[in-house]
Scaffold this motif. Sequence first.
Motif, mmCIF file in Angstrom:
data_model
loop_
_atom_site.group_PDB
_atom_site.id
_atom_site.type_symbol
_atom_site.label_atom_id
_atom_site.label_comp_id
_atom_site.label_asym_id
_atom_site.label_seq_id
_atom_site.Cartn_x
_atom_site.Cartn_y
_atom_site.Cartn_z
ATOM 1 N N VAL A 76 16.456 -16.175 47.199
ATOM 2 C CA VAL A 76 16.591 -14.819 46.662
ATOM 3 C C VAL A 76 15.229 -14.139 46.607
ATOM 4 C CG1 VAL A 76 17.188 -13.478 44.607
ATOM 5 C CG2 VAL A 76 18.707 -15.318 45.380
ATOM 6 N N ARG A 77 14.215 -14.861 46.128
ATOM 7 C CA ARG A 77 12.867 -14.297 46.043
ATOM 8 C C ARG A 77 12.337 -13.957 47.439
ATOM 9 N NH1 ARG A 77 10.280 -18.367 43.748
ATOM 10 N NH2 ARG A 77 11.281 -17.909 41.784
ATOM 11 N N ALA A 78 12.539 -14.840 48.408
ATOM 12 C CA ALA A 78 12.084 -14.582 49.781
ATOM 13 C C ALA A 78 12.792 -13.365 50.365
ATOM 14 C CB ALA A 78 12.325 -15.807 50.658
ATOM 15 N N ASP A 79 14.083 -13.211 50.075
ATOM 16 C CA ASP A 79 14.818 -12.056 50.576
ATOM 17 C C ASP A 79 14.280 -10.774 49.960
ATOM 18 O OD1 ASP A 79 17.210 -10.926 52.046
ATOM 19 O OD2 ASP A 79 17.621 -10.248 49.993
ATOM 20 N N GLU A 80 13.956 -10.798 48.684
ATOM 21 C CA GLU A 80 13.410 -9.610 48.026
ATOM 22 C C GLU A 80 12.076 -9.209 48.648
ATOM 23 O OE1 GLU A 80 13.345 -10.793 43.948
ATOM 24 O OE2 GLU A 80 15.452 -10.281 43.639
ATOM 25 N N VAL A 81 11.266 -10.190 49.001
ATOM 26 C CA VAL A 81 9.982 -9.899 49.642
ATOM 27 C C VAL A 81 10.215 -9.348 51.042
ATOM 28 C CG1 VAL A 81 7.899 -10.955 50.601
ATOM 29 C CG2 VAL A 81 8.642 -11.549 48.293
ATOM 30 N N ASN A 82 11.134 -9.948 51.784
ATOM 31 C CA ASN A 82 11.384 -9.531 53.170
ATOM 32 C C ASN A 82 11.922 -8.116 53.283
ATOM 33 O OD1 ASN A 82 10.437 -11.831 54.399
ATOM 34 N ND2 ASN A 82 12.422 -12.830 54.417
ATOM 35 N N VAL A 83 12.749 -7.707 52.346
ATOM 36 C CA VAL A 83 13.310 -6.360 52.422
ATOM 37 C C VAL A 83 12.479 -5.355 51.640
ATOM 38 C CG1 VAL A 83 15.667 -7.122 52.870
ATOM 39 C CG2 VAL A 83 14.931 -6.725 50.523
ATOM 40 N N LYS A 91 25.775 -24.168 41.928
ATOM 41 C CA LYS A 91 26.695 -25.288 41.711
ATOM 42 C C LYS A 91 27.899 -25.190 42.644
ATOM 43 C CE LYS A 91 29.244 -27.751 38.193
ATOM 44 N NZ LYS A 91 29.726 -27.780 36.831
ATOM 45 N N ASP A 92 28.444 -23.978 42.783
ATOM 46 C CA ASP A 92 29.612 -23.787 43.654
ATOM 47 C C ASP A 92 29.290 -24.102 45.118
ATOM 48 O OD1 ASP A 92 31.008 -23.001 41.423
ATOM 49 O OD2 ASP A 92 30.924 -20.851 41.888
ATOM 50 N N LEU A 93 28.058 -23.803 45.545
ATOM 51 C CA LEU A 93 27.663 -24.030 46.937
ATOM 52 C C LEU A 93 27.004 -25.391 47.155
ATOM 53 C CD1 LEU A 93 26.212 -20.494 47.789
ATOM 54 C CD2 LEU A 93 28.447 -21.423 48.414
ATOM 55 N N ASP A 94 26.941 -26.191 46.108
ATOM 56 C CA ASP A 94 26.308 -27.515 46.152
ATOM 57 C C ASP A 94 24.843 -27.412 46.571
ATOM 58 O OD1 ASP A 94 26.159 -30.283 45.844
ATOM 59 O OD2 ASP A 94 26.668 -30.648 47.941
ATOM 60 N N LEU A 95 24.139 -26.480 45.913
ATOM 61 C CA LEU A 95 22.705 -26.287 46.137
ATOM 62 C C LEU A 95 21.975 -26.538 44.828
ATOM 63 C CD1 LEU A 95 22.837 -22.856 47.989
ATOM 64 C CD2 LEU A 95 22.370 -25.068 49.041
ATOM 65 N N THR A 96 20.675 -26.731 44.932
ATOM 66 C CA THR A 96 19.897 -26.765 43.703
ATOM 67 C C THR A 96 19.597 -25.325 43.312
ATOM 68 O OG1 THR A 96 17.772 -26.875 44.849
ATOM 69 C CG2 THR A 96 18.831 -28.982 44.294
ATOM 70 N N GLU A 97 19.502 -25.097 42.023
ATOM 71 C CA GLU A 97 19.229 -23.753 41.533
ATOM 72 C C GLU A 97 17.864 -23.278 42.027
ATOM 73 O OE1 GLU A 97 18.942 -21.479 37.248
ATOM 74 O OE2 GLU A 97 19.918 -23.429 37.348
ATOM 75 N N THR A 98 16.910 -24.195 42.118
ATOM 76 C CA THR A 98 15.562 -23.851 42.549
ATOM 77 C C THR A 98 15.551 -23.301 43.968
ATOM 78 O OG1 THR A 98 14.691 -25.603 41.141
ATOM 79 C CG2 THR A 98 13.226 -24.744 42.847
ATOM 80 N N VAL A 99 16.230 -23.963 44.882
ATOM 81 C CA VAL A 99 16.210 -23.510 46.276
ATOM 82 C C VAL A 99 16.910 -22.158 46.409
ATOM 83 C CG1 VAL A 99 18.302 -24.604 47.189
ATOM 84 C CG2 VAL A 99 16.364 -24.290 48.667
#
Length: 99
Positions: free
Chosen positions: A46-53, A33-41
């Motif tokens: 976050v999930r993609a970052d966890e996979v990448n690292v 909400k603070d960054l004006d993003l959807t929670e889903t994206v």
Amino acid sequence: MARRKRRSFSAEFRAEAVRLCQVGDRSIAKIAKDLDLTETVLREWVRADEVNVGREKPPEALTSTERDELVRLRRENKRLQMERDILKKAAAFFAKESE
């Protein structure tokens, strides 16, 4: 509810948003909400970052480099198949001509 126009974000913005989620002082919903993003994206980032690292890797998950390599290999495979098909047709043509 009106559809939101598709936006693109820089890698730095995504990394910072993911970092804010990993700090853990606010919920993903609040950060989104603070960054004006959807929670889903944001959850997808976050999930993609966890996979990448390598923190979390479900069997079907690919890292970014693996995904890029897969795209490159599929493109190369398609090109090689087309070349093979052309050579087959040429060989059949010349074999037929020499009879």
